[in-house]
Design an enzyme around this catalytic site. Structure first.
Site, PDB file in Angstrom:
ATOM      1  N   GLU A 260      -1.575  26.348  -5.947  1.00 16.46           N
ATOM      2  CA  GLU A 260      -2.667  26.593  -7.169  1.00 16.46           C
ATOM      3  C   GLU A 260      -3.487  26.206  -6.699  1.00 16.46           C
ATOM      4  OE1 GLU A 260       0.599  25.354 -10.728  1.00 16.46           O
ATOM      5  OE2 GLU A 260       1.099  26.919 -10.147  1.00 16.46           O
TER       6      GLU A 260
ATOM      7  N   ASN B 249       6.952  19.669 -12.466  1.00 24.75           N
ATOM      8  CA  ASN B 249       5.701  19.975 -12.376  1.00 24.75           C
ATOM      9  C   ASN B 249       4.629  20.651 -13.927  1.00 24.75           C
ATOM     10  OD1 ASN B 249       2.987  20.515 -11.659  1.00 24.75           O
ATOM     11  ND2 ASN B 249       3.425  21.960  -9.467  1.00 24.75           N
TER      12      ASN B 249
ATOM     13  N   HIS C 260      -0.150  21.864  -3.569  1.00 24.48           N
ATOM     14  CA  HIS C 260       0.148  22.306  -4.452  1.00 24.48           C
ATOM     15  C   HIS C 260      -0.020  24.774  -4.391  1.00 24.48           C
ATOM     16  CE1 HIS C 260       2.119  25.252  -7.303  1.00 24.48           C
ATOM     17  NE2 HIS C 260       2.850  24.648  -7.557  1.00 24.48           N
TER      18      HIS C 260
ATOM     19  N   SER D 298      10.665  28.743  -9.307  1.00 22.21           N
ATOM     20  CA  SER D 298      11.746  29.994 -10.343  1.00 22.21           C
ATOM     21  C   SER D 298      13.255  29.192 -10.531  1.00 22.21           C
ATOM     22  CB  SER D 298      11.432  31.592 -10.477  1.00 22.21           C
ATOM     23  OG  SER D 298      10.275  31.907 -11.138  1.00 22.21           O
TER      24      SER D 298
ATOM     25  N   GLY E 194       8.351  24.041 -12.178  1.00 30.13           N
ATOM     26  CA  GLY E 194       7.670  24.063 -12.998  1.00 30.13           C
ATOM     27  C   GLY E 194       7.892  24.285 -14.683  1.00 30.13           C
TER      28      GLY E 194
ATOM     29  N   GLU F 295       7.867  26.010  -1.547  1.00 29.89           N
ATOM     30  CA  GLU F 295       7.494  27.162  -2.475  1.00 29.89           C
ATOM     31  C   GLU F 295       7.283  28.093  -2.115  1.00 29.89           C
ATOM     32  OE1 GLU F 295       7.268  24.989  -6.190  1.00 29.89           O
ATOM     33  OE2 GLU F 295       4.848  23.807  -5.312  1.00 29.89           O
TER      34      GLU F 295
ATOM     35  N   GLY G   4       6.493  31.027 -10.790  1.00 27.20           N
ATOM     36  CA  GLY G   4       6.256  30.933 -12.437  1.00 27.20           C
ATOM     37  C   GLY G   4       6.514  32.735 -12.274  1.00 27.20           C
TER      38      GLY G   4
ATOM     39  N   LYS H 269       2.065  20.776 -14.235  1.00 23.32           N
ATOM     40  CA  LYS H 269       0.853  21.563 -13.981  1.00 23.32           C
ATOM     41  C   LYS H 269       0.404  21.350 -15.774  1.00 23.32           C
ATOM     42  CE  LYS H 269       3.422  25.318 -12.179  1.00 23.32           C
ATOM     43  NZ  LYS H 269       3.672  25.992 -11.257  1.00 23.32           N
TER      44      LYS H 269
HETATM   45  P1  PGA Z   1       7.493  27.386 -11.126  1.00 25.03           P
HETATM   46  O1  PGA Z   1       6.751  26.223 -10.695  1.00 25.03           O
HETATM   47  O2  PGA Z   1       9.507  26.433 -11.451  1.00 25.03           O
HETATM   48  O3  PGA Z   1       7.274  27.796 -13.000  1.00 25.03           O
HETATM   49  O4  PGA Z   1       8.127  28.698 -10.712  1.00 25.03           O
HETATM   50  C1  PGA Z   1       6.940  25.668  -9.138  1.00 25.03           C
HETATM   51  C2  PGA Z   1       6.190  25.029  -9.343  1.00 25.03           C
HETATM   52  O5  PGA Z   1       4.686  25.373  -9.250  1.00 25.03           O
HETATM   53  O6  PGA Z   1       5.959  24.172  -8.620  1.00 25.03           O
END
Ligand code: PGA
Length: 246
Positions: free
Chosen positions: A97, A9, A95, A209, A230, A164, A170, A11
């Site tokens: 976000e 992903n 997601h 992460s 991500g 998630e 992140g 983003k």
């Molecule tokens: P991250 O994001 O691997 O940077 O933690 C994962 C995601 O939001 O899909």
């Protein structure tokens, strides 16, 4: 045996030139991978370029979002026909976000999931709790609410769930393999309530992460059937290592 699915992903990262550079490096390095479904979700502006480059390869294309109306006066939105036109076979819905910054509710996500599947796309439907929700013992309540609301009247065939935990996205703080497995078992129970035995075939990805250093241990858990990645998916060599975790 379930084929795990590991998705990038991106983003709001990468121009078309950066997308092309990534894919040119990434494709040869994962050419031999046949036991993992590999998916890349670039931003909308890179989908057409990525779609051209991934054609005929073992890497599928996903969008990060969609709008559920077929067409019309919806300034700024992107329809399913447009996604299919550029080669998408997957789309991410719900997601955290989008839920957090754009106020997307379970009901709104449900409309997107249903529309995507009606158009023949597979969906990675994201769920997960915040840190305060986990600390106050509400993790399972949130998972249950997001599954029941987002998957109302949705068939299981083209469904992937991405669990998630928001506190792990992140942040560099990954859920422990045990925490992931415990949540995934609960997700599976909820899916069983909706779909009976078919729930055993639904892939449940872990996200938050994920990196080359922790993917193998996460994937060793019986109910972790993939990952949504991500930050560590933005570099071709890093994402290739994740895909080749075995
Ligand atoms: P991250 O994001 O691997 O940077 O933690 C994962 C995601 O939001 O899909």
């Amino acid at each position: 045996m379930i084929t795990p699915c590991i998705a990038a992903n991106w983003k709001m990262y990468k121009t078309t030139a950066q997308t092309a550079e990534f894919i040119s490096e990434f494709l040869p390095s994962v050419k031999s991978v046949t036991d993992v479904e590999i998916i890349i979700a670039p931003p909308f502006t890179s989908l057409a370029k990525a779609g051209e480059m991934l054609k005929g390869s073992n890497v599928k294309l996903s969008a990060q979002d969609l709008y559920f109306e077929k067409e019309g006066a919806y300034t700024g939105e992107i329809s399913l026909n447009m996604l299919i036109d550029v080669g998408c076979s997957y789309v991410i819905v719900g997601h955290s976000e989008r839920r957090q910054y754009f106020n997307e509710s379970d009901e709104f996500c449900n409309k997107k999931v249903k529309a995507a599947m009606a158009a023949g796309l597979s969906v990675m439907y994201c769920i997960g709790e915040t840190r305060p929700e986990r600390n106050s013992g509400k993790t399972f309540d949130i998972i249950k609410r997001e599954i029941e609301g987002g998957l109302k009247d949705v068939a299981p065939e083209k469904l992937v769930i991405a669990y998630e935990p928001i506190w792990a996205i992140g942040t560099g703080v990954t859920a422990t393999p045990q925490q992931a497995q415990e949540a995934h078992v609960y997700v599976r129970e909820q899916l069983k309530a909706l779909y009976g035995d078919k729930a055993n075939e639904i892939r449940i990805q872990y996200g938050g992460s994920v990196k080359p250093e922790n993917i193998a241990e996460l994937m060793s858990q019986p109910d972790v059937n993939g990952a949504l990645v991500g930050g560590a998916s933005l570099k071709a060599d890093s994402f290739a290592k994740i895909v080749k975790f075995r």
